[in-house]
Scaffold this motif. Structure first.
Motif, PDB file in Angstrom:
ATOM      1  N   ILE A 220      -2.670  -8.590  -3.978  1.00 34.96           N
ATOM      2  CA  ILE A 220      -3.009  -7.094  -3.454  1.00 34.96           C
ATOM      3  C   ILE A 220      -4.095  -6.580  -4.666  1.00 34.96           C
ATOM      4  CG2 ILE A 220      -2.270  -4.700  -3.045  1.00 34.96           C
ATOM      5  CD1 ILE A 220       0.651  -5.847  -2.516  1.00 34.96           C
ATOM      6  N   TYR A 221      -3.824  -6.904  -5.774  1.00 33.12           N
ATOM      7  CA  TYR A 221      -4.730  -6.522  -6.991  1.00 33.12           C
ATOM      8  C   TYR A 221      -6.248  -7.132  -6.766  1.00 33.12           C
ATOM      9  CZ  TYR A 221      -7.701  -6.991 -11.114  1.00 33.12           C
ATOM     10  OH  TYR A 221      -8.573  -7.138 -11.893  1.00 33.12           O
ATOM     11  N   GLU A 222      -6.096  -8.693  -6.172  1.00 37.28           N
ATOM     12  CA  GLU A 222      -7.559  -9.304  -6.097  1.00 37.28           C
ATOM     13  C   GLU A 222      -8.398  -8.374  -4.861  1.00 37.28           C
ATOM     14  OE1 GLU A 222      -6.132 -13.179  -5.813  1.00 37.28           O
ATOM     15  OE2 GLU A 222      -6.210 -13.813  -7.821  1.00 37.28           O
ATOM     16  N   TYR A 223      -7.408  -8.155  -3.705  1.00 32.76           N
ATOM     17  CA  TYR A 223      -7.937  -7.534  -2.774  1.00 32.76           C
ATOM     18  C   TYR A 223      -8.750  -6.310  -3.005  1.00 32.76           C
ATOM     19  CZ  TYR A 223      -8.259  -4.800   1.824  1.00 32.76           C
ATOM     20  OH  TYR A 223      -8.799  -4.218   2.877  1.00 32.76           O
ATOM     21  N   PHE A 224      -7.943  -5.280  -3.922  1.00 30.87           N
ATOM     22  CA  PHE A 224      -8.647  -4.068  -4.352  1.00 30.87           C
ATOM     23  C   PHE A 224      -9.924  -4.507  -5.206  1.00 30.87           C
ATOM     24  CE2 PHE A 224      -5.096  -2.362  -2.265  1.00 30.87           C
ATOM     25  CZ  PHE A 224      -5.436  -0.988  -2.078  1.00 30.87           C
ATOM     26  N   ASN A 225      -9.658  -5.342  -6.049  1.00 31.06           N
ATOM     27  CA  ASN A 225     -10.706  -5.994  -7.180  1.00 31.06           C
ATOM     28  C   ASN A 225     -11.874  -6.189  -6.334  1.00 31.06           C
ATOM     29  OD1 ASN A 225     -11.519  -5.740  -9.886  1.00 31.06           O
ATOM     30  ND2 ASN A 225     -11.634  -8.187  -9.616  1.00 31.06           N
ATOM     31  N   ASN A 226     -11.754  -7.055  -5.229  1.00 27.83           N
ATOM     32  CA  ASN A 226     -12.887  -7.574  -4.334  1.00 27.83           C
ATOM     33  C   ASN A 226     -13.723  -6.348  -3.558  1.00 27.83           C
ATOM     34  OD1 ASN A 226     -12.445 -10.359  -5.122  1.00 27.83           O
ATOM     35  ND2 ASN A 226     -11.338 -10.426  -3.362  1.00 27.83           N
ATOM     36  N   LEU A 227     -12.750  -5.376  -3.299  1.00 27.45           N
ATOM     37  CA  LEU A 227     -13.277  -4.027  -2.595  1.00 27.45           C
ATOM     38  C   LEU A 227     -14.355  -3.404  -3.640  1.00 27.45           C
ATOM     39  CD1 LEU A 227     -10.263  -2.722  -0.529  1.00 27.45           C
ATOM     40  CD2 LEU A 227     -12.583  -3.322   0.380  1.00 27.45           C
ATOM     41  N   TYR A 228     -13.620  -3.274  -4.928  1.00 30.74           N
ATOM     42  CA  TYR A 228     -14.611  -2.640  -5.987  1.00 30.74           C
ATOM     43  C   TYR A 228     -15.861  -3.475  -6.000  1.00 30.74           C
ATOM     44  CZ  TYR A 228     -15.944  -0.587 -10.229  1.00 30.74           C
ATOM     45  OH  TYR A 228     -16.900  -0.032 -11.278  1.00 30.74           O
ATOM     46  N   ASN A 229     -15.823  -4.566  -6.415  1.00 28.98           N
ATOM     47  CA  ASN A 229     -16.831  -5.463  -6.635  1.00 28.98           C
ATOM     48  C   ASN A 229     -17.872  -5.461  -5.475  1.00 28.98           C
ATOM     49  OD1 ASN A 229     -15.861  -6.022  -9.284  1.00 28.98           O
ATOM     50  ND2 ASN A 229     -14.919  -8.075  -8.537  1.00 28.98           N
ATOM     51  N   HIS A 230     -17.353  -5.241  -4.495  1.00 30.12           N
ATOM     52  CA  HIS A 230     -18.295  -5.199  -3.041  1.00 30.12           C
ATOM     53  C   HIS A 230     -19.120  -3.667  -3.190  1.00 30.12           C
ATOM     54  CE1 HIS A 230     -19.941  -5.800   0.916  1.00 30.12           C
ATOM     55  NE2 HIS A 230     -19.375  -4.631   1.347  1.00 30.12           N
ATOM     56  N   HIS A 231     -18.501  -2.754  -3.718  1.00 35.36           N
ATOM     57  CA  HIS A 231     -18.932  -1.478  -3.325  1.00 35.36           C
ATOM     58  C   HIS A 231     -19.701  -0.959  -4.945  1.00 35.36           C
ATOM     59  CE1 HIS A 231     -17.947  -0.665   0.702  1.00 35.36           C
ATOM     60  NE2 HIS A 231     -16.901  -1.092   0.377  1.00 35.36           N
ATOM     61  N   PHE A 232     -19.255  -1.412  -5.982  1.00 37.31           N
ATOM     62  CA  PHE A 232     -19.682  -0.911  -7.072  1.00 37.31           C
ATOM     63  C   PHE A 232     -20.145  -1.763  -8.000  1.00 37.31           C
ATOM     64  CE2 PHE A 232     -16.272   1.963  -5.466  1.00 37.31           C
ATOM     65  CZ  PHE A 232     -17.077   3.093  -5.517  1.00 37.31           C
ATOM     66  N   LYS A 233     -21.082  -1.457  -8.977  1.00 41.02           N
ATOM     67  CA  LYS A 233     -21.805  -2.369  -9.841  1.00 41.02           C
ATOM     68  C   LYS A 233     -21.030  -2.680 -11.180  1.00 41.02           C
ATOM     69  CE  LYS A 233     -26.342  -1.857  -8.205  1.00 41.02           C
ATOM     70  NZ  LYS A 233     -26.328  -3.004  -7.223  1.00 41.02           N
TER      71      LYS A 233
END
Length: 357
Positions: A220-233
């Motif tokens: 779950i953490y990895e999913y949210f971290n991937n979402l963050y990395n996709h949208h933010f620098k």
């Protein structure tokens, strides 16, 4: 946690899961436990909190909550507690804070209230409610099962004493998290094995967590971290700040998805929309319940399913809420649950199918 390699890896992964989630919700790792379900966690907590409840003390529950955060507290009648119900406004389905103030007294020991109704969709101001309750020195237990899918809460910002949510609602397995303030957990009587007497939070977690499902929370953490990395620098900010940015992203997107559905249902004279008809500044979740004047909820749900729209009719374990609203608890409501992975095309298709019905 043995010394041989596979066991050491398992223990390290379990610890990593706990550490990640404590960071994600702004809690100490000594303040969170992972149990079989929200219902189980709250029953165990209810049993532990009996220590603070005397005969004729008052316990406040709502009729808006899912039953998980009602029945464990109603059972305190068995030890002499007086159970008081904080009732919804039957016209709006909302819980009104002014009504709570009238119910609180110096005998109030705890208040159990949902953060977000799984029927009405309203997001209750748990931070303000907690501040009011703490003035009476009572505990507040928040149910976040319907809130957490739309953004993980910050425990210290909310100021609650206990908080629960289920991971199967937040893109994980069927287990649940319970947060408890450390200074309270360390006072609670042990509900676990005798040798764990002083080892909270395991004292409130009989048998301990399911090991492999606990480790899966890393996903779950990895999913949210991937979402963050996709949208933010900026990848160097801490986990909690990443979660807050993702939460905001969810809110903006889900508001855009849900408002056309709410508007459509609200404008139809043959439909009874439950809760607010517009989402503004995250004042409700995109969990949308309604009934029809012309067809049963079961009939409409079946047609939606036959059109490949995943929904259902039910009371969703919030039968007291439906009863207060005058809705048949067997037929229930039709509930549409939108979230961040839905699309504008799906919203249009849903409205088109509803129009045909």
């Amino acid at each position: 946690y043995a010394d041989y390699p596979m066991s050491k890896i398992a223990g390290e992964q379990m610890d990593r899961a706990i550490n990640l989630f404590s960071s994600m919700i702004n809690a100490s790792k000594k303040e969170i436990l992972i149990g079989g379900s929200t219902s189980i966690n709250l029953y165990v907590l209810s049993n532990a909190l009996k220590k603070f409840i005397n005969k004729n003390d008052e316990v406040i529950v709502t009729n808006q909550d899912h039953e998980a955060n009602i029945s464990p507290w109603r059972r305190l009648k068995e030890i002499g507690a007086k159970v008081i119900e904080w009732k919804i406004n039957v016209e709006t389905g909302e819980l009104e804070i002014e009504q709570l103030k009238k119910l609180l007294s110096n005998k109030t020991k705890l208040v159990a209230v949902t953060h977000c109704s799984n029927i009405v969709g309203s997001i209750n101001n748990l931070k303000k409610i907690a501040e009011i309750i703490h003035k009476t020195n009572a505990f507040i237990i928040g149910d976040g099962v319907s809130y957490a899918p739309h953004g993980f809460p910050d425990m210290k910002e909310l100021g609650v004493d206990f908080y629960t949510f289920s991971f199967y609602k937040t893109y994980g397995p069927h287990i649940a998290l319970m947060y408890g303030r450390e200074e309270i957990l360390e006072q609670l009587p042990n509900q676990n094995h005798e040798f764990l007497e002083d080892n909270y939070p395991y004292t409130i977690n009989p048998g301990g967590p399911n090991h492999e499902e606990l480790v899966s929370l890393i996903g779950i953490y990895e999913y949210f971290n991937n979402l963050y990395n996709h949208h933010f620098k900026n990848s160097k900010i801490d986990i909690l700040e990443k979660i807050k940015k993702i939460n905001n992203l969810f809110s903006i997107y889900e508001e855009m998805l849900a408002n056309p559905i709410l508007d459509y249902l609200h404008k139809r004279s043959d439909i009874n929309l439950i809760g607010k008809n517009v989402i503004e500044n995250k004042n409700r979740a995109p969990t949308i319940s309604f009934t029809s004047n012309n067809k049963s909820s079961k009939e409409i749900s079946n047609i939606l399913v036959n059109n490949k729209i995943a929904t259902r009719n039910d009371n969703f374990y919030a039968w007291r809420c439906l009863k207060a609203l005058g809705i048949d608890t067997e037929d229930g409501v039709i509930r549409i649950s939108m979230t961040h992975y839905n699309s504008k095309e799906e919203v249009k298709y849903l409205i088109d199918v509803l129009e045909k019905i």
